[in-house]
Design an enzyme around this catalytic site. Structure first.
Site: not given
Lengths: 654, 654
Positions: B24, B258, B405, B466
Site C-alpha cells: 500500500h 492506495h 461488545e 438471544h
C-alpha cells in the site's frame, strides 16, 4: 383521553410481563407516551391492510420493549387479541419475547440484539428514497412516500453498528428517517454516568442530522409539535426525548426496573397512579375504539390517495400490465435471465466473473441493488457501467457503504424488508463483522446475497488477519444461510441461478482471489444439488477426492497426474455442502459410495467435513491461522500446492 | 535533515512494495512525516530494550501502512536489517504483509482489520492509567507514565468499533491517548465524499476529546507543536492531520495509489522529487545515524529515570522481593489459589458460581481485571464487593464497558498487551459481535478470558435472537481459542484452573442460564483433558452418551432412569471438545471405545460432533434457530427435556 390510553397501554404491558414472569417493564413505562403519540397521531398505517406497501414503518430497535409494542399494536387495532397478550413470551404465541417478523401483525422487523434495529431502519429509509424516486406517475406522484421511525435506547446508541449506520444515513441525507431516542441515562447495569458521557445530539449533528431535545417525555404537545417538524425536515432527524426509566414504579430511575417483572406492591401503587383498575389485563374498550378511530380517520385520506396512485401507475406507466410491478410486491423473480451465452474470458478471477454476472442481473431485475463496504474495487462488485447511488442520484445502482461491514449487513436487511433483493460485498475474513446481521437475515428469511471474496490462505501476502480459515464453517453452520463456494465461472453462474430460483432466504457466495480457468469438468446446473461428480473414472475409483473453490483446480490437476501413475480418482466438486447434505441417501451414495476411500481437500476448518468423512487422516484441511507470503509459498507451507497434494493423496490411497 | 530522512523512509517503503509486488504505497507517502516526527521527537522508546515496560506505545491502526512502519522502525534503529525490508510480505520474514506482534521488533500489536488497532490502543491506554495509579513509589513517582499513540485512517474511523472504543475512551477520560488521523478524504474505493460526510472532529468532541486540526501534514513544526500540546492535555486527544494520499506520486489524491505498487515511471519521477537516488533500497547512513542518535539522546534521561524508579519500587515498596512484581513483567501466574474449599450453595446458576470464582481470583491476582458489556448484573461478572473502575477511581476492578461488545474485546486485548490477564462478559448470543476481536486475541496469543453466559435455547423466553445455537461451534473452530462449556460448579472451577495454569492464549467459558446442582459425577481436575467418564457402568456399557453444559444434567438423569430399565449407559462429560481431541489415541479409545455405540446430546450445531460420531442419527443436537417460550417448553419442542431424551436414547440403543 390521550393519557387514559397511554396508561392503559402501560398497564397492559406491565400485566403481560407479570403474567409471563419475564420481560422489561422499564421501557414500557418510559416510552409509552412516545409510542402512543406516534401511532395515534403520526404513523400512516392501515391495520386492516397491514402490508400496505406505502405504510410508514416503525422499528422498535430497543427490542426488549416488545410488551410496549404489542400493547400499542393491540390498542391500535391490529389483529392481536387480548388472549395473544396473555400468551406473551410463551411458546408458539403471536407475542414472542422480542419482536419477530412474520409473527405479529404490525411488527416490521425482528429486533433484540441492540443496534440492529436502527441500522435496519436506515436500510428501509434508503429503500424508500430509491423507490420513491424510481416509481413515479406522470402526475409526479410517487408510489412511495413513507417515513421510517425508529425507537432507540442508550444501548442501541452505544453499539458500533448504530454509529456506522447513522453516519451512513447522514452521508446519504436520509431525511425520511426519524430517530426517537428514549433517553433516560440508564442501561441494564446502571446509570450511564460511567459509560456513556458523550454528547449524543452533538454526535448526531456531526453525522449531518437535524437534532431536537424534548425535555419531558410525557409532554404530548411537544412530542406532536416536534414530530410535525421532523416530518418536514430536509435532513435525517434525531429527537432526544428525556424520560424516566420505569416512570411511576417504585424503582423509577434505577436499573432494577429494566429487565425484571415488578413486585405486586409496586404494581398496585403504579395502577393507582395510572388510575387503572388493578385487574389483570384490564382494557378500556372506549379507549381502544378512540385510538383505532383516531388512526383510521387520520389515515383514510392518505390510504385512498395511495390506492389511486397505484391505479394511475398501473394504467399510465405500465399500460395496465401489472406483471411488470408484481415482483416489487410479490418477491417473484425469474432466474431465466441467466440462460444466455456467457462471454467470459478463458481465465479470470472469479470476482471478475461475479461482476459480469452481477451486471447482467442488474440490467434485468430492477429490484436488485447493492454495493460494498469500501472494497468494491477489490471484490469487483462495483459495476462501472452503472451509476452510483448517492444522496443526489437515487437512480444509481452502486451503493457506497463506506468501511462499515456491520451496517452494510443491516442496511441490506432493511432494503430486503422493502422488497429489494440486495447484495453486499467485503473480504471473507471480514464476514466476522457482518455475522450479527447475517444472522438477522437468516432469522427473517430475507433474500440478501452476501458476496465474500478473497477466500482462504490463497490471498497470500496480506497475511493471517486477511486470510479466512474458520469463516467458511461459521457461515455453513449458520441456520438458514445458503453458502456457495464455487470453483470457477460455471459454478458461479450456477450459484446465482440457484439463488434467483429460490427467491427467498439469505445466501453467501465465497470467491477466491486468484485467476482461474473455466473448467471443463464443472457444471452450471449441478450446483443446486450442492455436490456432484466433476471427474469420474471408467473403472471403480481407487479413491474419491472431494473439494471446493480454488482448491478444486489443484485436485483436478492431481487426479490427472495420478492417472498417469495408474491411480484412478473420482473428483467430486462440492460448491455447497449444506445442499449436498440435504440430498437423498441414494444421491449421496451414488456420488460417494461407502466402499471407496474418500479424501477432502479444502483450505478451511476440518469441522466442515466430518459429516462426510470420519477418519481425520483423510482430511486435507486447515485448522490453524495462515501466514503472510506469496500464494504459492503459502500453499506449499500448508500443503495445498499440487505437488504436496499429489504426494499426500498418493500416500493415503496406498 | 528531517526532510532527508522522511524522504528516505518514503523511498524505502516504496521499494519494499515494489520488490514485494504488493502493498500500500498511498499511506507511505501521506503519513511518513507523521511517523518520522513521532519517532524522532516524541516517542519514548529504547531500541536496544524493546520491551522496556514504560515505553510509549505506537499502534499502526491503519495496518496496511506496514511498509511505512517497518521503514521507520528500521531507520529508528530497531533490530531490523535491510535484508528484512527486502523480504517484505515474503513467507517467514520479519516483515509480514500487515504488522504482527512478536515478529517485528517495535511492533506493539497485530493490526490490519480496520478499527481493531485504535480500539486496542484504547485498552493499552486504559491499562497504563491503572498501572500508573497502582504502582507508585513513596516518592510519588510511578513505574508507569507512558503515552499511547495511534495512527488511524478514514477506514478506521468508519468502523463501528472505533466509535465504541473512542466513546469509551472519552467516558474514561484517557488523557494518555493521542490519536493521529491521517485525513486525506480517500479510501480504497475512492473519495469519501459519498460515504463519510461526518464532521469527524465534532464527533470526537462529542466523545469528550480535545481535538486539533493540522492543515498541512508536511508541516513538521506544527506537528511537533501540537504533539507537545497533546502530551499535556487533560483529555484524550484527537489530531486531524490533512495529508495527500500518495503524496508526490502521479496518482496523488486518487484511490488508485492506495493498494497497488507504483509504476516504474511513477517511482522514477517520485524519487527525483524526493531527491533520493533511484537505486532500490537506498539508505543514507548519515540519516539513519542522525535519527537513531536523536531518539537515544532524547530518551536517555527518561530511560535512566525509569530504571531508577524501578529500583526504588523494588527496594521501598517490595522490600527487595522482586517476586511480587514479576508476574507483571513475566506473565507468571500461579493457579494454586483455586485449591481451597469451595463454599458453594448446593444449587445455583453457573454465572453465580463464576462470580464467586472470579472474586477469589481478583482477590489474589492483581493483574486480573475485567467487566462486562453492560450485562454484568445478568452475566454476574460484576463483583459488588470490589470497587468500580471509573475515570475518578483507578483502583477499581469492575470495568464498565457500556453496551460495546466489539470494543470490549479489543480493549481486553490492549489490557493483555500491557500484561493484564483480563476478562470480559456478555451473552453467548452476542459473542458474534466480539468474534473479530477474539480472533485478534487468538492471533496474538493473549491471555484474555471471554465469559459468555446465557448459553443455548435454555435461556427460554427471550427468543431466538438471544438463543445461541451456532456460536459454540464458531468459537470451537477458531484456531488457538480454548473453549470451555462446564456443566456445573466443579467443571467451572476446573476451567479456571486450566486457564490459570496455562497462563497464555485466549479462552472462552460458556455458561448456561439456569440453576443447576453441583454434580457428584463431575471432576475439577479432569477438565484440562477436555472430556472424561462422569458416570460409568459395571459391565460393558450398552451405550455411551457424551454431553456438555446444562444438557449433562438431563443426560445423567436419563442414564439413571434407563438403568432401572436394565439399560446401562456410560456418561462422558465433555467440557472442552478441543482439548479432548488433542488427547492420545489411547486416552480417547479408553473413554470412547470403538465397539460401543455413542450418542451426543448438546443443544448446539451438529458440526461440532462429527469428529467423534459419524452417523448423524446418533447426534441429538440443534441445527435450527430456537424459539421464544419457557425453558421447559423450549426444551420439549426441540427434544432436550429428560423425557424426550430418554425416549430417543432408548430407541437408539435398541
Amino acid at each position: 383521553m390521550d393519557t387514559d390510553i397511554i396508561n392503559n397501554i402501560k398497564s397492559l404491558g406491565i400485566d403481560m410481563i407479570t403474567n409471563a414472569k419475564s420481560g422489561h417493564p422499564g421501557i414500557v413505562l418510559s416510552a409509552a407516551p412516545i409510542l402512543y403519540t406516534l401511532y395515534a397521531n403520526h404513523l400512516n398505517i392501515n391495520t386492516s391492510d397491514k402490508n400496505w406497501y406505502n405504510r410508514d414503518r416503525f422499528i422498535m430497535s430497543a427490542g426488549h420493549g416488545s410488551a410496549l409494542l404489542y400493547a400499542t399494536l393491540f390498542m391500535s387495532g391490529y389483529n392481536i387479541s387480548l388472549e395473544d397478550l396473555k400468551q406473551f413470551r410463551k411458546i408458539g404465541s403471536k407475542t414472542p419475547g422480542h419482536p419477530e417478523l412474520n409473527i405479529t401483525p404490525g411488527v416490521e422487523c425482528t429486533t433484540g440484539p441492540l443496534g440492529q434495529g436502527i441500522a435496519t431502519a436506515v436500510g428501509i429509509a434508503l429503500g424508500e428514497k430509491i423507490l420513491s424516486n424510481n416509481y413515479k406517475c406522470p402526475s409526479g406522484k410517487s408510489l412511495f412516500n413513507f417515513k421510517t421511525y425508529v425507537l432507540v435506547g442508550d444501548g442501541d446508541l452505544m453499539e458500533g453498528i448504530s454509529y456506522e449506520a447513522c453516519s451512513f444515513a447522514g452521508s446519504m441525507n436520509l431525511k425520511n428517517l426519524i430517530i426517537l431516542y428514549d433517553s433516560n441515562n440508564m442501561s441494564l447495569d446502571g446509570s450511564t454516568t460511567y459509560t456513556f458521557k458523550e454528547d449524543v445530539r452533538k454526535r448526531f449533528k456531526s453525522f449531518g442530522f437535524k437534532t431536537y431535545l424534548i425535555k419531558n417525555g410525557n409532554d404530548l404537545k411537544k412530542l406532536n409539535f416536534i414530530l410535525n417538524l421532523a416530518k418536514r425536515s430536509s435532513k435525517p432527524v434525531f429527537i432526544e426525548i428525556k424520560t424516566k426509566l420505569g416512570n411511576g414504579s417504585l424503582l423509577e430511575n434505577t436499573n432494577s426496573v429494566h429487565g425484571k417483572p415488578l413486585t405486586n406492591d409496586d404494581i398496585i401503587q403504579l395502577k393507582q397512579k395510572l388510575k387503572v383498575p388493578t385487574d389483570l389485563f384490564y382494557v378500556n374498550d372506549n379507549s381502544k375504539s378512540y385510538m383505532q378511530n383516531k388512526i383510521a380517520n387520520r389515515v383514510n385520506k392518505v390510504y385512498t390517495e395511495s390506492v389511486d396512485t397505484y391505479k394511475e401507475y398501473v394504467d399510465k406507466v405500465l399500460n395496465g400490465n401489472k406483471n411488470r410491478i408484481n415482483y416489487l410486491f410479490n418477491n417473484n423473480i425469474q432466474a431465466n435471465i441467466l440462460n444466455f451465452n456467457w462471454q467470459l474470458k478463458d481465465k479470470q478471477a472469479l470476482r471478475d466473473t461475479n461482476q459480469y454476472i452481477l451486471k447482467t442481473i442488474l440490467d434485468n431485475i430492477p429490484i436488485v441493488i447493492g454495493g460494498s463496504a469500501d472494497l468494491g474495487s477489490s471484490t469487483m462488485t462495483y459495476i462501472k457501467e452503472l451509476e452510483d447511488l448517492t444522496s443526489h442520484n437515487l437512480k444509481g445502482k452502486n451503493i457506497w457503504f463506506g468501511v462499515r461491514e456491520q451496517a452494510m449487513g443491516a442496511i441490506l436487511n432493511g432494503l430486503a424488508l422493502v422488497n429489494f433483493h440486495p447484495y453486499g460485498s467485503t473480504f471473507l475474513s471480514f464476514s466476522d463483522y457482518v455475522k450479527p446481521s447475517i444472522r438477522m437475515s437468516a432469522l427473517m428469511n430475507l433474500p440478501v446475497t452476501y458476496i465474500f471474496t478473497h477466500d482462504s490462505i490463497s490471498i497470500g501476502s496480506d497475511g493471517p488477519t486477511h486470510q479466512p480459515v474458520e469463516q467458511l464453517l461459521m457461515l455453513r453452520s449458520l441456520p438458514n444461510l445458503d453458502v456457495f463456494r464455487p470453483a470457477d465461472a460455471n459454478e458461479t453462474i450456477g450459484s446465482y441461478k440457484t439463488i434467483l430460483e429460490k427467491g427467498e432466504g439469505p445466501s453467501a457466495i465465497l470467491l477466491g482471489r486468484n485467476t482461474v480457468p473455466i473448467l471443463e469438468e464443472t457444471k452450471v446446473n449441478e450446483v443446486e444439488k450442492g455436490g456432484y461428480i466433476a471427474l469420474d473414472t471408467n473403472k471403480k475409483p481407487d479413491g474419491i477426492v472431494i473439494s471446493s473453490g480454488e482448491e478444486l483446480h489443484q485436485v483436478l490437476e492431481v487426479a490427472k497426474r495420478l492417472k498417469t501413475k495408474g491411480i484412478e480418482i473420482r473428483v467430486v466438486s462440492m460448491p455447497n455442502l449444506g445442499r449436498f447434505l440435504k440430498q437423498s441417501d441414494e444421491y449421496i451414495e451414488n456420488i460417494l459410495p461407502v466402499e471407496v476411500r474418500k479424501i477432502v481437500v479444502e483450505a478451511g476448518s476440518s469441522y466442515s467435513w466430518n459429516k462426510l468423512i470420519f477418519n481425520q487422516k483423510y482430511l486435507i484441511t486447515l485448522d490453524t491461522f495462515g501466514t503472510s507470503g506469496k500464494c504459492s509459498d503459502v500453499y506449499k507451507k500448508y500443503g495445498f500446492d499440487a505437488a504436496s497434494l499429489e504426494e499426500k493423496i498418493e500416500e493415503l490411497l496406498k
